[in-house]
Design an enzyme around this catalytic site. Structure first.
Site: not given
Ligand code: ZN
Ligand code: ZN
Length: 295
Positions: A49, A53, A127, A198
Site C-alpha cells: 500500500h 513507511d 487497512h 498492514d
Molecule cells: Zn506500515
Molecule cells: Zn500502513
C-alpha cells in the site's frame, strides 16, 4: 518510523537467480547495499500500500537501478495511486531511468505476475487505505524418480531416464511404451512464500497463505495494545500467530514492529506469538532465511 538499528519494512526474495522486492521503506537501499547482492536487477517490486513507511525507499531504488545495463523491464505492482507516485517521483526528481518500468495497479484478489514455474497472487487486506497481501507459489514439482522401477520396466540407465524425468513416455528394450508415472512418484508441491502487512485481523488471510513454507507477517503490537491495533488497523503478534496457526504454515517471521518497542522488548512480541504458533521468529535487518522445498 525508522530507528538507527531498525529500518522500515522490505523483504527481498530470491528465486533461481531472480529477485523480487516486497515493499520498499526508507533505507531499503542501504540494507541492499550491505547485503552485497546484484540487487540492481530486481525483476519485480510488489507494494502492499502507499503509506510512506512502505514506499519512500522506492525512488532511490529506481534511480540506482539505472547504474547497470538491463534489457528486461522492471515490473511494479501495487494498489491504486502507485503509478501516480512513481510517475511524479520520476518527473519531479528528474530521475534518469535507462530501462522500462511497467507499473500495474491491482485491485484485490487474483494472479498479478505469472511466469513459468511460479505465480504471484495478491489478496485484499483491511487497512486505513487500499492494501494487499501477496503469495508467491511455485508450480508442482515432478515426483521422485525410482531407478529400480525403470530397470524393472526394461529401461536401461541413460538418456531415456532423463526423458522420463522430464515427463515424456519412452520405449523400453522390448518396444513397449513406459510412462513417467510408471517410474515416478506423485508430483510434489513447490515452495510457497507469503507477505502480509498492514492490516487488522482478517479471517480470510489464512486461506490465502495456506501451507506457506515461509509467512512474513506484521506483528506490530503486543496484546496489551490490541484495542489500539484494531483502531489503527494493524495486527498484534498474537493475531499474526493465529493466522499462521489457521493457515498451517511451516514458519512465520514477524515484521513491521512498532517503534515504541526497543530491540529487547521485541521478545514480548515473540513470546506472545509463540504461545499460539511455536514456529514463530522475529525478522531482523538483513537476516537471510532459506526456504526449503517440502517433500
Ligand atoms: Zn506500515
Ligand atoms: Zn500502513
Amino acid at each position: 518510523m525508522p530507528l538507527p538499528q531498525r529500518f522500515l519494512t522490505s523483504v527481498l526474495l530470491r528465486r533461481e537467480g531472480e529477485l523480487f522486492l516486497f515493499d520498499c521503506g526508507e533505507g531499503t537501499q542501504i540494507s541492499l547495499k550491505k547485503l552485497n547482492l546484484k540487487w540492481k536487477k530486481i525483476s519485480a517490486i510488489f507494494i502492499s500500500h502507499t503509506h510512506a513507511d512502505h514506499v519512500t525507499g522506492l525512488p532511490g531504488i529506481l534511480m540506482l537501478s539505472s547504474q547497470v545495463e538491463r534489457e528486461e523491464p522492471l515490473y511494479i505492482y501495487g494498489p491504486p495511486r502507485i503509478k501516480e507516485y512513481i510517475e511524479a517521483s520520476i518527473d519531479v526528481l528528474d530521475m534518469y531511468i535507462n530501462y522500462e518500468i511497467i507499473v500495474e495497479e491491482i485491485g484485490g484478489a487474483g494472479a498479478v505476475h505469472t511466469r513459468p514455474g511460479y505465480e504471484v497472487r495478491s489478496f485484499p487486506l483491511r487497512h486505513s487505505k487500499p492494501c494487499v497481501g501477496y503469495v508467491v507459489e511455485e508450480e508442482l514439482r515432478p515426483g521422485i524418480f525410482f531407478p529400480e522401477k525403470a530397470l524393472a520396466k526394461g529401461v536401461a540407465r541413460g538418456p531415456l531416464w532423463s526423458q522420463l524425468q522430464n515427463g515424456s513416455p519412452v520405449q523400453n528394450d522390448r518396444g513397449e511404451q513406459v510412462l513417467p508415472a510408471d517410474v515416478m512418484g506423485p508430483k510434489r508441491p513447490g515452495s510457497k512464500f507469503s507477505f502480509v502487512t498492514d492490516t487488522q485481523y482478517l479471517d480470510s488471510v489464512a486461506g490465502n497463505v495456506k501451507d506457506s513454507d515461509l509467512f512474513i507477517c506484521e506483528g506490530m503490537f503486543t496484546e496489551e495494545l490490541a484495542e489500539s491495533a484494531l483502531e489503527k488497523k494493524h495486527l498484534t503478534a498474537k493475531q499474526a500467530a493465529t493466522m499462521a496457526q489457521d493457515a498451517e504454515v511451516k514458519s512465520m517471521g514477524l515484521i513491521h514492529y512498532s517503534p515504541r518497542y526497543t530491540s529487547k522488548e521485541l521478545d514480548i512480541l515473540l513470546r506472545e506469538a509463540k504461545e499460539i504458533f511455536p514456529n514463530s521468529f522475529l525478522t531482523r535487518e538483513r537476516q537471510i532465511i532459506e526456504i526449503q522445498n517440502q517433500d
